[in-house]
Design a protein around this motif. Structure first.
Motif, short mmCIF file in Angstrom:
data_model
loop_
_atom_site.label_atom_id
_atom_site.label_comp_id
_atom_site.label_asym_id
_atom_site.label_seq_id
_atom_site.Cartn_x
_atom_site.Cartn_y
_atom_site.Cartn_z
N MET A 179 49.65 46.29 54.03
CA MET A 179 50.35 46.60 54.26
C MET A 179 52.16 46.15 54.61
O MET A 179 52.58 46.70 53.86
CB MET A 179 50.27 48.49 54.73
N GLY A 180 51.80 45.61 55.97
CA GLY A 180 53.12 44.44 56.30
C GLY A 180 53.11 43.40 55.53
O GLY A 180 54.05 43.35 55.17
N LEU A 181 51.64 42.55 55.27
CA LEU A 181 52.14 41.68 54.63
C LEU A 181 52.51 41.46 53.05
O LEU A 181 53.90 40.75 52.65
CB LEU A 181 50.81 40.71 54.48
N LEU A 182 52.39 42.78 52.21
CA LEU A 182 52.59 42.74 51.09
C LEU A 182 54.20 43.52 50.91
O LEU A 182 55.17 42.37 50.48
CB LEU A 182 51.78 44.33 50.53
N THR A 183 55.07 44.19 52.48
CA THR A 183 55.87 44.48 51.68
C THR A 183 56.51 43.39 52.49
O THR A 183 57.80 43.91 51.85
CB THR A 183 56.57 46.48 52.78
N ALA A 199 38.93 44.24 46.60
CA ALA A 199 39.09 44.96 48.37
C ALA A 199 40.53 44.99 48.54
O ALA A 199 40.98 45.80 49.15
CB ALA A 199 37.88 44.87 48.99
N LEU A 200 41.32 43.69 49.41
CA LEU A 200 42.45 44.19 49.91
C LEU A 200 43.30 44.47 48.74
O LEU A 200 44.34 44.56 49.00
CB LEU A 200 42.08 42.40 50.61
N MET A 201 43.35 43.47 48.24
CA MET A 201 44.10 43.81 46.50
C MET A 201 44.32 45.04 45.85
O MET A 201 45.39 46.25 45.52
CB MET A 201 44.62 43.37 45.47
N THR A 202 42.72 45.83 45.86
CA THR A 202 43.26 47.48 45.00
C THR A 202 42.55 48.37 45.74
O THR A 202 42.19 49.31 45.40
CB THR A 202 42.40 46.73 44.13
N THR A 260 50.56 33.90 53.69
CA THR A 260 51.24 32.78 53.08
C THR A 260 50.71 32.39 51.94
O THR A 260 51.84 31.28 50.49
CB THR A 260 51.68 31.73 53.46
N VAL A 261 49.10 32.48 51.64
CA VAL A 261 48.52 32.03 50.37
C VAL A 261 47.93 33.11 49.38
O VAL A 261 48.70 33.55 48.20
CB VAL A 261 47.27 30.80 50.75
N VAL A 262 47.16 34.30 50.25
CA VAL A 262 46.32 35.67 49.07
C VAL A 262 47.51 36.13 49.45
O VAL A 262 47.67 36.60 47.91
CB VAL A 262 45.35 35.76 50.13
N MET A 263 48.29 36.87 50.24
CA MET A 263 48.72 38.23 49.85
C MET A 263 49.70 38.17 48.88
O MET A 263 50.31 38.38 47.65
CB MET A 263 49.09 38.89 50.22
N PRO A 264 50.64 36.58 49.16
CA PRO A 264 51.82 36.25 47.90
C PRO A 264 51.44 36.11 46.08
O PRO A 264 52.17 37.10 45.65
CB PRO A 264 52.35 34.68 48.56
N ALA A 265 50.10 35.60 46.87
CA ALA A 265 49.82 35.45 45.29
C ALA A 265 49.11 36.42 44.03
O ALA A 265 49.48 36.51 43.16
CB ALA A 265 47.97 34.42 45.30
N VAL A 317 39.18 43.25 55.08
CA VAL A 317 38.94 43.92 53.73
C VAL A 317 39.37 45.44 53.89
O VAL A 317 38.50 46.36 52.64
CB VAL A 317 36.97 43.67 54.01
N SER A 318 39.31 45.97 55.23
CA SER A 318 40.39 47.41 54.62
C SER A 318 41.45 46.91 55.00
O SER A 318 41.87 47.03 55.63
CB SER A 318 39.88 48.90 55.52
N ILE A 319 42.35 48.00 53.65
CA ILE A 319 43.71 48.41 52.89
C ILE A 319 44.05 49.21 54.60
O ILE A 319 43.96 49.79 55.13
CB ILE A 319 44.38 48.89 51.83
#
Length: 689
Positions: free
Chosen positions: A277-281, A244-247, A448-453, A270-272
């Motif tokens: 967006m901040g963690l990804l970028t 949900a958070l990735m796609t 530090t774990v979920v988004m980087p992974a 659970v909502s993009i």
């Protein structure tokens, strides 16, 4: 007299002189004044006429010209009023541009269409949204552009896929209005979503045609394919949450998980949104920035900061494409893009000016997003963080360096939570008491774990090496859900609050903005005072003494214990909404046991004011109502009244169909009755065509 006039003129001119001196810092006020005009349009009880809109447009253009070419003292006020008038016109234009057919009657029969969205309903059933709709014996001009169907019962192996052309036998109806006067207006949301009918099916859809190629649903297909691949062979909610958070595919997240996330103030995960967006970028930016620095030949000959900004902007753009152009995702993208472009032009990436530009873009594209909790919470939290950390930079040198990272994390959660708590409470009638604790435990794991992974998994997937990164992502997501469940299970985890009066949220928004972006001390002080005033008005919120549903099947009478309901099941969404709006944590069966109604099922009675309240439902209820209709009685009937006129105050199905749900208030001079139709007014989205 002359001296008095000179003194008065000087007193009036001094604030304008101050505005001229601060003109370069006033951009953050632009979306605030634009919002005032947009909010005024949505607050109207009747659709504005053509001449009114023309006058507003002319005023906006005239004053904008005055702001550009007029005298210095008048420029800022001219721009402010121009933005208010422009926001009003912008909202009117948007409401007409999205116009689409709304089903004018209830329909039962075959429904054919293309699957363009998949999610879950209020009752936790898989739900599909269809476009290219065809209805049996319904003219094209009356056929909705989109319909949404919840799939109940055994679906016999049917799995919805993007682009499938399906046919299903369904019950459809026009989008319903508020379940009570002053309640959430689903008709308005449906109007701006292009949704012309909603309903359900008890038999599985039949596949008419499978999609060929990609076309306009390429992102949707890719999203669902990646989500399915992430969840393949993995049971439980961890990977459903991660996908949900990735796609952006939330169809695998159950109602139980959503409830735990809401109770722990983690539903934003659970909502993009801006967080994701901040963690990804941020991760992509750091990856390229420090990656280039590790290669001297590149680090010394290139501007690594700008290259990293371009890479992060590309990642954000792909994330937007994958997750779909939902309001929250688009808003998060605009905010991230504005900040990354600021880096490219050597400007401050995080500032109130950047935030104002992002807000202006979002409001111009979708003025209706102003009324949505996502917009309000996202920009409120970001403004609070920027304003708060401007103050932090002044005092951080007083804090030992070893303590700063932890204090920054606490301060971030505290600022964002304080800014969003009243907004969330106003929309969802709940305050998560331990939300700060839940966010402190989970946001670092997310960052530090979920988004980087997730990013690493995406980079390694083409080589078939994503397995370890997916495993790390699953474990991080499982920890977040464990924290959500643990916090939600704490005693007093959720405090319920009643729905505030209509004026409260606009006051909180305007004065909250003044508090955070005001600049001058007197403006910030005024903002703080306005916020306190709004909270005091909230504390005096008045709830209806009696509520009657729009079809007469449910009645709610306020008692010393809370609202007593006339039945323990059926009309579940209405019952849940009423209790939540009261700030009542009870469920429907509990509320139905409260001492108020007596009598047999289908023929209940209760005391209300100086009247005898009678509630009739089921087969033969009209006959029973006719026999009981007498002076001093208030009769609620779920069937059409078939008898001659009586002496009772009667609300049957026909009357309620015309008025919508009713709210009755006991007052010194009698009963005050407010209907959902009167409250909603005559607007584009509730007119029957």
């Amino acid at each position: 007299m002359r001296h008095l006039w000179q003194g008065l003129s000087g007193w009036l001119a001094s604030p304008l002189v101050a505005l001229v001196a601060r003109r370069g810092t006033l951009l953050p006020w632009a979306p605030v004044f634009l919002s005032v005009g947009i909010g005024f349009y949505f607050a109207l009880r009747a659709e504005p006429t053509g001449p009114v809109v023309a006058v507003a447009l002319g005023l906006a253009l005239l004053l904008w010209a005055g702001g550009l070419f007029g005298p210095d003292l008048g420029r800022s006020p001219a721009f402010a009023i121009a933005l208010i008038a422009g926001g009003f016109v912008l909202a009117v234009a948007r409401a007409h541009l999205v116009a689409a057919p709304v089903l004018p009657f209830r329909y039962y029969g075959p429904v054919e269409g293309r699957v363009v969205d998949i999610d879950r309903s209020f009752s936790d059933q898989i739900r599909i949204t269809l476009d290219e709709v065809r209805l049996n014996d319904v003219a094209t001009r009356k056929t909705p552009a989109r319909v949404r169907v919840a799939l109940h019962g055994d679906q016999m192996g049917f799995v919805p896929e993007p682009g499938l052309i399906v046919m299903v036998t369904a019950h459809l109806s026009p989008p319903d209005g508020p379940v009570a006067p002053g309640g959430f207006d689903f008709q308005r949301l449906a109007w701006f979503s292009g949704l012309g009918a909603v309903g359900y099916a008890r038999s599985p859809p039949m596949v008419v045609e499978r999609p060929e190629g990609h076309g306009s649903l390429a992102a949707f297909r890719l999203r669902m394919r990646l989500s399915a691949a992430m969840q393949a062979g993995r049971e439980g909610q961890a990977m459903a949450f991660a996908s949900a958070l990735m796609t952006g595919d939330r169809s695998g997240v159950t109602a139980e998980t959503n409830d735990a996330l809401r109770a722990s103030n983690l539903s934003h995960m659970v909502s993009i949104s801006g967080l994701h967006m901040g963690l990804l970028t941020g991760f992509v930016f750091a990856l390229f920035r420090y990656g280039l620095a590790l290669v001297p030949v590149l680090g010394l000959r290139t501007d690594g900061k700008k290259i990293a900004a371009v890479a992060a902007l590309g990642a954000a753009t792909f994330y937007l494409f994958l997750a779909g152009p939902e309001v929250a995702t688009r808003r998060a993208y605009v905010m991230a893009a504005v900040m990354l472009v600021a880096v490219l032009f050597d400007r401050r990436a995080i500032s109130l000016r950047s935030l104002a530009i992002a807000a202006l873009i979002c409001l111009v594209l979708e003025p209706e997003s102003l009324t949505e909790p996502g917009f309000q919470m996202s920009f409120g939290a970001t403004a609070a963080l920027i304003a708060g950390f401007e103050q932090w930079t002044k005092y951080q040198h007083h804090v030992p360096a070893a303590l700063r990272p932890g204090l920054v994390m606490v301060l971030s959660s505290l600022l964002a939570g304080t800014a969003t708590a009243p907004i969330a409470a106003a929309h969802f009638n709940r305050i998560a008491e331990y939300g700060l604790l839940a966010n402190l435990l989970t946001v670092p794991v997310m960052g530090t774990v979920v988004m980087p992974a997730g990013v690493i998994a995406a980079l390694l997937a083409p080589f078939g090496l994503a397995g370890p990164a997916i495993w790390v992502m699953e474990k991080g997501s499982a920890f977040i859900l464990w924290v959500a469940t643990w916090v939600a299970g704490m005693k007093g985890a959720v405090v319920t609050v009643p729905t505030p009066p209509d004026i409260v949220l606009p006051l909180l928004g305007f004065f909250g903005a003044a508090l955070m972006i005001g600049g001058a001390r007197w403006v910030r002080a005024g903002g703080a005072g306005g916020v306190v005033l709004a909270l005091l008005l909230w504390g005096g919120a008045e709830r209806p003494d009696l509520l009657i549903s729009g079809d007469g099947t449910l009645v709610g009478l306020m008692t010393a214990e809370g609202r007593a309901l006339s039945k323990d099941k059926g009309a579940g969404f209405v019952a849940k909404s009423w209790l939540e709006d009261d700030g009542d944590a009870a469920d429907q069966p509990t509320a139905a046991k409260r001492a108020a109604f007596t009598g047999k099922k289908g023929a209940l009675q209760a005391a209300f004011a100086d009247l005898r309240l009678l509630v009739f439902a089921g087969k033969g209820s009209a006959v029973r109502a006719a026999d009981a209709c007498a002076a001093g009685t208030l009769v609620v009937l779920s069937e059409d009244w078939g008898g001659a006129g009586g002496d009772c105050a009667l609300f049957d199905r026909r009357k309620l169909r015309e008025s919508g749900a009713l709210a009755l208030y006991r007052e010194a001079d009698g009963l005050r009755i407010l209907s959902a139709k009167d409250w909603a007014g005559d607007r584009l989205w509730n007119r029957r065509r």
